[in-house]
Every structure is written in structure tokens, then in C-alpha cells.
Design a protein around this motif. Structure first.
Motif, short mmCIF file in Angstrom:
data_model
loop_
_atom_site.label_atom_id
_atom_site.label_comp_id
_atom_site.label_asym_id
_atom_site.label_seq_id
_atom_site.Cartn_x
_atom_site.Cartn_y
_atom_site.Cartn_z
N ALA A 200 0.42 -1.06 -0.46
CA ALA A 200 0.56 -0.51 0.29
C ALA A 200 0.50 0.68 0.09
N LEU A 201 2.57 0.96 0.02
CA LEU A 201 2.83 2.18 0.72
C LEU A 201 2.71 2.40 -0.91
N ALA A 202 3.15 1.91 -1.70
CA ALA A 202 2.91 2.64 -2.99
C ALA A 202 2.48 3.72 -3.67
N ILE A 203 1.38 3.59 -2.65
CA ILE A 203 0.20 4.53 -3.25
C ILE A 203 0.63 6.10 -2.96
N ILE A 204 1.12 6.19 -1.30
CA ILE A 204 2.22 7.61 -1.29
C ILE A 204 3.55 8.54 -1.94
N GLY A 205 4.15 6.57 -2.39
CA GLY A 205 5.27 6.21 -3.46
C GLY A 205 4.86 7.29 -4.95
N ALA A 228 3.58 7.91 -11.82
CA ALA A 228 2.40 7.13 -10.84
C ALA A 228 2.35 6.33 -11.07
N GLU A 229 1.90 5.78 -11.94
CA GLU A 229 1.62 4.79 -12.68
C GLU A 229 2.92 3.44 -12.71
N GLY A 230 3.52 3.60 -13.16
CA GLY A 230 4.91 2.73 -13.16
C GLY A 230 5.06 2.09 -11.20
N MET A 263 -3.62 14.83 -7.80
CA MET A 263 -3.85 13.81 -8.05
C MET A 263 -4.54 13.02 -7.47
N LEU A 264 -5.22 11.88 -7.63
CA LEU A 264 -6.11 11.66 -7.13
C LEU A 264 -6.47 9.40 -7.25
N ILE A 265 -6.36 8.67 -6.78
CA ILE A 265 -6.18 7.55 -6.35
C ILE A 265 -6.31 6.70 -5.78
N ALA A 266 -6.75 5.74 -6.70
CA ALA A 266 -7.97 4.58 -6.01
C ALA A 266 -8.49 3.19 -6.43
N VAL A 267 -7.29 2.60 -5.13
CA VAL A 267 -6.13 1.21 -5.47
C VAL A 267 -7.16 -0.10 -4.99
N THR A 272 -9.38 -5.12 0.04
CA THR A 272 -9.37 -4.50 0.77
C THR A 272 -9.23 -2.43 -0.51
N ARG A 273 -10.57 -1.67 -0.54
CA ARG A 273 -10.58 -1.02 -1.74
C ARG A 273 -9.51 0.63 -0.06
N LEU A 274 -8.48 0.91 -1.23
CA LEU A 274 -7.87 2.46 -0.66
C LEU A 274 -8.11 3.35 -2.18
N ILE A 275 -7.78 4.72 -1.09
CA ILE A 275 -8.20 5.64 -1.96
C ILE A 275 -6.80 7.09 -1.41
N ASP A 276 -6.16 7.86 -1.67
CA ASP A 276 -5.07 9.02 -1.47
C ASP A 276 -5.24 10.12 -2.59
N ASN A 277 -5.07 11.28 -2.03
CA ASN A 277 -4.78 12.09 -2.91
C ASN A 277 -4.22 13.06 -2.78
N ALA A 278 -3.19 13.91 -3.59
CA ALA A 278 -2.44 15.23 -2.95
C ALA A 278 -2.21 16.19 -4.18
N MET A 279 -2.71 17.84 -3.73
CA MET A 279 -2.42 18.21 -4.58
C MET A 279 -0.84 18.51 -4.80
N LEU A 280 -0.30 18.51 -5.99
CA LEU A 280 0.96 18.50 -7.26
C LEU A 280 1.84 19.16 -6.65
N LEU A 281 1.43 20.51 -6.39
CA LEU A 281 2.59 21.60 -6.05
C LEU A 281 2.87 22.15 -4.59
#
Ligand code: AMP
Length: 284
Positions: A200-205, A228-230, A263-267, A272-281
Motif C-alpha cells: 500500500a505504500l506504493a500509493i504515497i510513493g 505514478a502508474e509506474g 492527483m487522486l488514486i484509488a486501488v 481492500t479498496r484504498l483511496i488517497d490524493n495530493a495537491m501536486l504543487l
């Protein structure tokens, strides 16, 4: 700290508090509290005379194949966290109290805000969210309510609903609280087996990698998404539901990266389904 299960009782207490000039601060949750919820409660404590926490696992926001039945619950622990955060009242209604037999009224936020991303992956989800938040507002009668940016789209939908229905509630968005290693806190993190927790740490990565590239001047959304996808693709059990860059107010896709780009991510990792996001700048 009082525990209130009846809606009429909740309303009459709140109305009496308002009449005596008290400001009511409100934090709605589904319980199984963690430090993310606690940060909302601490802010609420500062900004209200009466602090109300609701704990309600809202059935209408779960799809038929989702985790309603196994959603984690621990009321005794929640009570201890609430008490330490200075909560005055816990509103803790049952599902039958909120949705009695014959219940038929729903709040639908239409248009792009609620139909994309989570709305597309989880049909009916925001209808359930908007309905329960409207009902909770009518029960608790708050002056101000606190929501986490962790659920970025939910916050946008609730702002829209509050404005559209002229609900006299100030909506405050609060920063995402993370574990020391960067995983966004979530009640659902307890579902993760140790190796899933590591993956799951790949999300914040991914969010950090894209954010760093954006701050260094990369302004192509396509290239940032590839980065991000990589990062996410390196984890074998992680399935991407979406990785996207959107304009924060409209949630529409952006052609370039500016201060409004999120950037918004759902995996899914296992079940387990997890979501996260961050303002890019935003500053890292
Ligand atoms: P939930 O109990 O998951 O429905 O969340 C209740 C509220 O807490 C929502 O407004 C969430 O956005 C917020 N929240 C959940 N996790 C976090 C977090 N890690 N940081 C900040 N707020 C959060």
C-alpha cells in the motif's frame, strides 16, 4: 460525555444549545476512530462550545458487494478517543432509527462532481453520503462541520450539497493525517495483511513521485500519470481503479499543472479498496 441515540432527543438538545447562544461543532464519522478523526475533533473542540461526534456506519453509501457487514467497529475504543478529544455528545443512532421502514427520501448531487471517480466506481455511493449528511445536519443542527481531505471528492460533494440546499452549516476541510511511513490513515487499513500493508505504500510513493516531478517543473499531466502508474505497477497485488489529475474545484481533468491540480488514486489490494490524493504543487 452523553451518548444520544434518538433523533428527536438530539434535535431538542441542539436547538436548546443554539438558543442559549452555544456554537455547535460537528464531526460525522463511521467510527473505528483513528488519528485522522481525532484531528477533526481537536479542531472542532477549538471552534465550538459544544462538540458533537456522530458514529454511524451508513448502509446507503455501501454497494451490494461492498464491506458494510465487515466494516470495523469498536464503540468502547471510540468512546475513549472521543472523551480524550473533549467530545460533549456522541450521536449514535441505529440504522433503523435513521432509515425506518418506509423510508423513501434521498439527496442526489447530480453533474460531474458526484458521477466521476468514486461516483463511477461506486454507483449510489454519493447519494447515500449526501442523504446521510443532510439527515445528520438536520439532527445535530451544527454551526460548523469538519471533513477530511482524505475523502477529497466527498468533501466537494458535501460543499455542493450544503450550498445547493442552503444549509446554514460552515464546511471545514481538514488535511490528511498519515502514518509515519506515509500511508493515509483509514479505518479500512486494519483489513490489510502485513504484505498488503507494505504494498500500500506504493500509493504515497506514487503521489510523492508525481508531486516532486511537478514541483521540479513537469507540467504534462500525461507524464506525471505515467510516473505514478509506474510506481503502482511495481506491486503485484495492487490493482489500479483510477489514477488521475483533476482540477480541485470541478474534478474535471486538467490540461496543465497549476496550483489547483490534485492527483487522486484509488486501488484495490486483495479485498481492500484504498483511496488517497495530493495537491501536486503543495509543499512536500
Ligand atoms: P469515515 O469514518 O471514514 O467516514 O471518516 C469520517 C471523516 O474523517 C471524514 O470526513 C473523513 O474524510 C475523515 N478522515 C478519514 N481519514 C482521515 C485522515 N487520514 N485524515 C484526515 N481526515 C480523515
Amino acid at each position: 460525555m452523553d451518548i444520544i441515540t434518538d433523533i428527536a432527543d438530539m434535535q431538542s438538545r441542539s436547538l436548546a444549545a443554539r438558543e442559549s447562544g452555544k456554537r455547535i461543532a460537528f464531526v460525522p464519522t463511521m467510527g473505528f476512530l483513528h488519528e485522522g478523526h481525532a484531528s477533526l475533533l481537536r479542531e472542532g473542540r477549538k471552534r465550538g462550545d459544544i462538540l458533537v461526534l456522530s458514529i454511524f456506519v451508513n448502509p446507503t453509501q455501501f454497494g451490494p458487494n461492498e464491506d458494510l457487514d465487515r466494516y470495523p467497529r469498536d464503540f468502547a475504543r471510540d468512546e475513549a478517543i472521543a472523551s480524550a478529544a473533549g467530545v460533549d455528545w456522541i450521536f449514535y443512532p441505529t440504522a433503523d432509527t435513521v432509515y425506518p421502514p418506509g423510508y423513501s427520501t434521498y439527496v442526489d448531487v447530480e453533474g460531474g462532481l458526484a458521477t466521476v471517480l468514486e461516483g463511477a466506481c461506486r454507483p449510489g455511493h454519493f447519494r447515500g453520503v449526501a442523504t446521510v449528511v443532510a439527515k445528520l445536519f438536520l439532527s445535530v443542527q451544527p454551526h460548523v462541520a469538519f471533513f477530511g481531505q482524505k475523502d477529497f471528492q466527498q468533501l466537494a460533494v458535501i460543499r455542493r450539497m450544503t450550498q445547493d440546499l442552503n444549509l446554514p452549516v460552515e464546511i471545514v476541510g481538514m488535511p490528511i493525517v498519515r502514518e509515519a511511513d506515509g500511508l493515509a490513515m483509514s479505518s479500512r487499513n486494519v483489513y490489510l495483511a502485513p504484505d498488503e500493508r507494505r504494498q500500500a505504500l506504493a500509493i504515497i510513493g506514487a503521489l510523492r513521485l508525481a508531486g516532486q516531478a511537478a514541483r521540479e517543473g513537469e507540467c504534462s499531466p500525461r507524464k506525471l500519470l505515467l510516473l505514478a502508474e509506474g510506481c503502482l505497477h511495481r506491486e503485484p497485488d495492487l490493482q489500479i481503479e483510477y489514477v488521475t489529475i483533476r482540477h480541485q474545484a470541478t474534478l474535471q481533468e486538467t490540461a496543465t499543472i497549476d496550483a489547483d491540480a490534485v492527483m487522486l488514486i484509488a486501488v484495490r489490494i486483495g479485498k481492500t479498496r484504498l483511496i488517497d490524493n495530493a495537491m501536486l504543487l503543495a509543499k512536500a
